[in-house]
Write an enzyme that holds these catalytic residues in place. Sequence first.
Site, PDB file in Angstrom:
ATOM      1  N   ARG A 113      25.080   5.009  -6.040  1.00  0.00           N
ATOM      2  CA  ARG A 113      23.875   4.259  -6.402  1.00  0.00           C
ATOM      3  C   ARG A 113      23.252   3.560  -5.201  1.00  0.00           C
ATOM      4  O   ARG A 113      22.036   3.506  -5.062  1.00  0.00           O
ATOM      5  CB  ARG A 113      24.195   3.269  -7.523  1.00  0.00           C
ATOM      6  CG  ARG A 113      24.333   3.994  -8.843  1.00  0.00           C
ATOM      7  CD  ARG A 113      24.794   3.142 -10.002  1.00  0.00           C
ATOM      8  NE  ARG A 113      24.773   3.993 -11.214  1.00  0.00           N
ATOM      9  CZ  ARG A 113      25.082   3.586 -12.424  1.00  0.00           C
ATOM     10  NH1 ARG A 113      25.449   2.322 -12.631  1.00  0.00           N
ATOM     11  NH2 ARG A 113      25.022   4.417 -13.454  1.00  0.00           N
TER      12      ARG A 113
ATOM     13  N   TYR B 241      18.409  10.240 -11.002  1.00  0.00           N
ATOM     14  CA  TYR B 241      19.856  10.546 -10.991  1.00  0.00           C
ATOM     15  C   TYR B 241      20.739   9.349 -10.651  1.00  0.00           C
ATOM     16  O   TYR B 241      20.235   8.301 -10.299  1.00  0.00           O
ATOM     17  CB  TYR B 241      20.179  11.798 -10.187  1.00  0.00           C
ATOM     18  CG  TYR B 241      19.879  11.905  -8.718  1.00  0.00           C
ATOM     19  CD1 TYR B 241      19.596  10.824  -7.909  1.00  0.00           C
ATOM     20  CD2 TYR B 241      19.901  13.173  -8.124  1.00  0.00           C
ATOM     21  CE1 TYR B 241      19.354  10.990  -6.564  1.00  0.00           C
ATOM     22  CE2 TYR B 241      19.657  13.335  -6.763  1.00  0.00           C
ATOM     23  CZ  TYR B 241      19.389  12.240  -5.994  1.00  0.00           C
ATOM     24  OH  TYR B 241      19.155  12.407  -4.664  1.00  0.00           O
ATOM     25  N   GLU B 242      22.013   9.522 -10.861  1.00  0.00           N
ATOM     26  CA  GLU B 242      22.991   8.413 -10.758  1.00  0.00           C
ATOM     27  C   GLU B 242      22.642   7.265 -11.701  1.00  0.00           C
ATOM     28  O   GLU B 242      22.809   6.100 -11.366  1.00  0.00           O
ATOM     29  CB  GLU B 242      23.097   7.885  -9.317  1.00  0.00           C
ATOM     30  CG  GLU B 242      23.495   8.892  -8.280  1.00  0.00           C
ATOM     31  CD  GLU B 242      24.728   9.687  -8.649  1.00  0.00           C
ATOM     32  OE1 GLU B 242      25.563   9.177  -9.401  1.00  0.00           O
ATOM     33  OE2 GLU B 242      24.835  10.834  -8.215  1.00  0.00           O
ATOM     34  N   GLY B 243      22.202   7.621 -12.896  1.00  0.00           N
ATOM     35  CA  GLY B 243      21.789   6.599 -13.853  1.00  0.00           C
ATOM     36  C   GLY B 243      20.302   6.352 -13.705  1.00  0.00           C
ATOM     37  O   GLY B 243      19.879   5.730 -12.729  1.00  0.00           O
TER      38      GLY B 243
END
Lengths: 592, 592
Positions: free
Chosen positions: A294, A434-436
């Site tokens: 993140r 992406y990555e949440g």
Amino acid sequence: MPSYTAPVKDMQFVLHDVLKVAESDIPGYAELERDFTEAVLGEAGRLASEVLQPLNAVGDREGCRLENGVVYTPKGFREAFAQIREGGWNGLDLPEDYGGQGLPYVMGTAVGEMFVSANMALNMYQGLTHGAISAILAHGSDEQKRTFLPKMVSLEWTGTMNLTEPHAGTDLGMMRTRAEPQADGTFRISGQKIFISAGDHDLASNIIHLVLAKAPGGGEGTKGISLFIVPKILVNADGSLGPRNAVSVGKIEHKMGIHGNATCVMNYDGATGYLVGELHKGMRAMFTMMNEARLGVGLQGYAQAAVAYENALAYAKERLQGRDVTGVRNPGGPADPIIVHPDVRRNLMDQKSFVEGARAFTFWGASLIDAAHRRGDTAAEGLISLMTPVIKGFLTDKGFEMCVAAQQVYGGHGYIEEWGMSQFARDARIAMIYEGANGIQALDLVGRKLAQDGGRHVMAFFETVKAFIRENEGDEALGRDFLEPLKAASKDLQAAGMFFMQKGMKDPNAALAGSYDFMHMMGHVCLGLMWARMARAAMSALAAGRGDEGFLKAKVATGRYYMARHLPATAMHLRRIESGAEPVMALEAANF
Amino acid sequence: MPSYTAPVKDMQFVLHDVLKVAESDIPGYAELERDFTEAVLGEAGRLASEVLQPLNAVGDREGCRLENGVVYTPKGFREAFAQIREGGWNGLDLPEDYGGQGLPYVMGTAVGEMFVSANMALNMYQGLTHGAISAILAHGSDEQKRTFLPKMVSLEWTGTMNLTEPHAGTDLGMMRTRAEPQADGTFRISGQKIFISAGDHDLASNIIHLVLAKAPGGGEGTKGISLFIVPKILVNADGSLGPRNAVSVGKIEHKMGIHGNATCVMNYDGATGYLVGELHKGMRAMFTMMNEARLGVGLQGYAQAAVAYENALAYAKERLQGRDVTGVRNPGGPADPIIVHPDVRRNLMDQKSFVEGARAFTFWGASLIDAAHRRGDTAAEGLISLMTPVIKGFLTDKGFEMCVAAQQVYGGHGYIEEWGMSQFARDARIAMIYEGANGIQALDLVGRKLAQDGGRHVMAFFETVKAFIRENEGDEALGRDFLEPLKAASKDLQAAGMFFMQKGMKDPNAALAGSYDFMHMMGHVCLGLMWARMARAAMSALAAGRGDEGFLKAKVATGRYYMARHLPATAMHLRRIESGAEPVMALEAANF
């Protein structure tokens, strides 16, 4: 065609004038002297500008291709990746025990920014590897570390993260990939994973997939999830490559951007997997990777904005169109450069003040990670855990917005692919997802991080802001332009926090409906704090007659711009938050 | 793959409940009865959904190709364009004298929204033609009208606008294309034009280029510019097609979006051109085209957001991920639909409240044009002239932003081209750039329109807002949620206008540095006014027991959302504006 020049001077300013890394007592920081970091950054910058950047457009145009089950990266990627490998860049901030150079994470972050600015798609092959290494370092067995880490640190092998399935993205509890325990202690992994960045390619001799799967007996939802190492090619006991594992690429996706990175559908058909860490504790292990990832994604957001800004600025100085309303500036030419026009300058200042603020914020975050890892500083760990969703969510939202703004400086040419500005925006777009996705970051921040450890971290955050204001209270130059706006913005943020506490108890939606606004508010306060710190550093260097006067004055002027023109956003976000859940939730789904 | 359903009910609401078109005394409006407009919109909606929309992804994927000097449009475009032609859609709001149906512009606008939502790239071939027709109608000779208009109205021929050159975009005074007068009264046109949308294609038997060029004796800068008709194929005296003119396509651009529309480099090599209007008065004629085009581009901005929202909403209702924090909503399924999550709903409400507000704003603008053209209403003409840059700049900025927001609802799938959400954002992006980049719109608004005719139009605008507030002062339901926020936002806008007047006299940069913020502020006030009007209309229909209760209540709820969550932006813009020129202009170009 765009170019890229590594912002070594700006990075040095953050490292030495703002963070004062060499004076820090974080183990390993003492060696980060000006000359040393300048040499490292200069070397990385050359690689970025001369090798990685020229392939950025090539990667976009050619994309990756899947032929007979094999993924081929765009022309030139293999050679460039070999140069990253040979330069030892992947191991820069990784442990010496596994072949790394053991430098602090903040140095890896600075170099990472350059590589991402120069070629985001190519750098992802390395970035994912870095995340996989962190997970193995934190949760792998000694044998796993010995087997996999040296070759991953050296980039002989790369890594991936396999979480998402077609029906299970944010909600990993719904995943269907299974892990069947075998008599020899290994597992057979079966299932399909999607959106696997760097899932397959021709850049390395093996790929170490980290795969989340459900092993029997773990219960429902995320509780049943474990983490496995699933090599593309099995590794013999002596470390040599053995037979191909039962993992294959189903297809590569046709995406809006980052065409040079192969986003794969991965099929696991009874592939051999090795459990990482404890059975049914895979989510914890995955979070190790995700937290680092993140930060890396937040960095992608502003790093794309950085290179887009560099090019927009150059264009604004060259493109002749119209005349300065206050008087001709380029009497010898048919028109003035468009940088004379106030609205073009407003746009450029938006970009510049964001990029430089975001860089300081990210480097500060990296130094907190170093403090946490290198001297066990739990307060630093708490603070970076709180700020991780802000770095990811705010910097990628604004980073994309600034790429779009940079594209706008080019007028019609910004829309033509040949000029390269579209690619920055298209590539940056993924970082919001992406990555949440950023909505999940806001949820993590407000639903989880604010209250974590009894709210200690958010209180520490406010104390950091207040301490800075207290320390500099008497400084008139800083006061009006920096401390006052920072105080006001911080007060707005606290008011929003209070609102969540009071209303959120009764109705969690009252907090969640304002979560996105809160994330942005906090982003502005963080950048405001960084600008206040940068201004103080620049002012004291100016007072002491140190450094480049034009450069330092530009820092102060850019900071004043951010404070005057961007911090007022916090009041708007507060008003939105205080309007509560009702306007957001009033409509029944059927009446939309 | 995305779908499209024409928002007939929403359009009918704006036309009949808000604008009350059939009760208006604008000539031609009396026939716009509910049943009639519903039939027209229903028919257009079917064409849009069934014929145009399925080709949207095809156009994006295939793009146009140039082979041996001939441009081919994507598969299916010819057949679809023939259906637009055969349905007489292009002539809907054009004069009956030339084969049109003579309906008001507001109807053309409604149908235009549908066609743009369904397939922006394809609709541009028609849209540009419409603009070219307007210029010939306003400035062409009777013979030119007779020769060109009937075939352009029927879409047998299409039209283009040729302004930009490689070194001359905003600054048209620098253009180099030359027009040499010939003994027979025609001109020989030579030069290169770029970014010519629909510049060549295989959809029509001829293309009528409107070209700006410099004829001798006109002086420097824009003063020397004249407008010419340059047919691709020369037209004989009897109206039949003659020899090919000396105009050719240099290349077609590879763009971020609208791939289905051929953006051409056009080379004029002594092509025969016919002067339109007066010599050296070409800019005036071009503005006729541009003003209509700017409204059309504003429409593109929100029309893309409309279709993106429709699909994001459908996805949010279907995609199961996570559970409602206040209690499970879909106990039979493995998770709840994501529309239950407050931040997803916040995102959807942003889109919905923008799209519906923007539609009302644009239709209102179209009705002002009808008032100006059909009954010579100069006040209406002044008002729409003031609002044109707001419609263009604000609706395209926000429209793009909302396409990006819609893409976000899809998570990772939003980034994969197959799902179609990326295309909406990529296509919408151009609308912020062409027909005057949005910075130029802001400059037009603040530098020109505010002060036009002694500031009469902006005063009329404020009076329109005030009159609405006065009329409804006693209405409690409207008061707190609509009138108060509208009053506050309008006050902010007035304060900004005052600031410009006071500071801008001494330093034009003080006004120009705030021009972009002013454009957005005014956009919010306009949408706020439209929402207040829509809420009143919905409330009175509800009180009278007319109409669909769920639909009407949704209008009120959506309006309250916009007022509560978006109008607070005006205070932020005001603070930015009041920070003045100094933060924007402080840095010397060399210190950037």
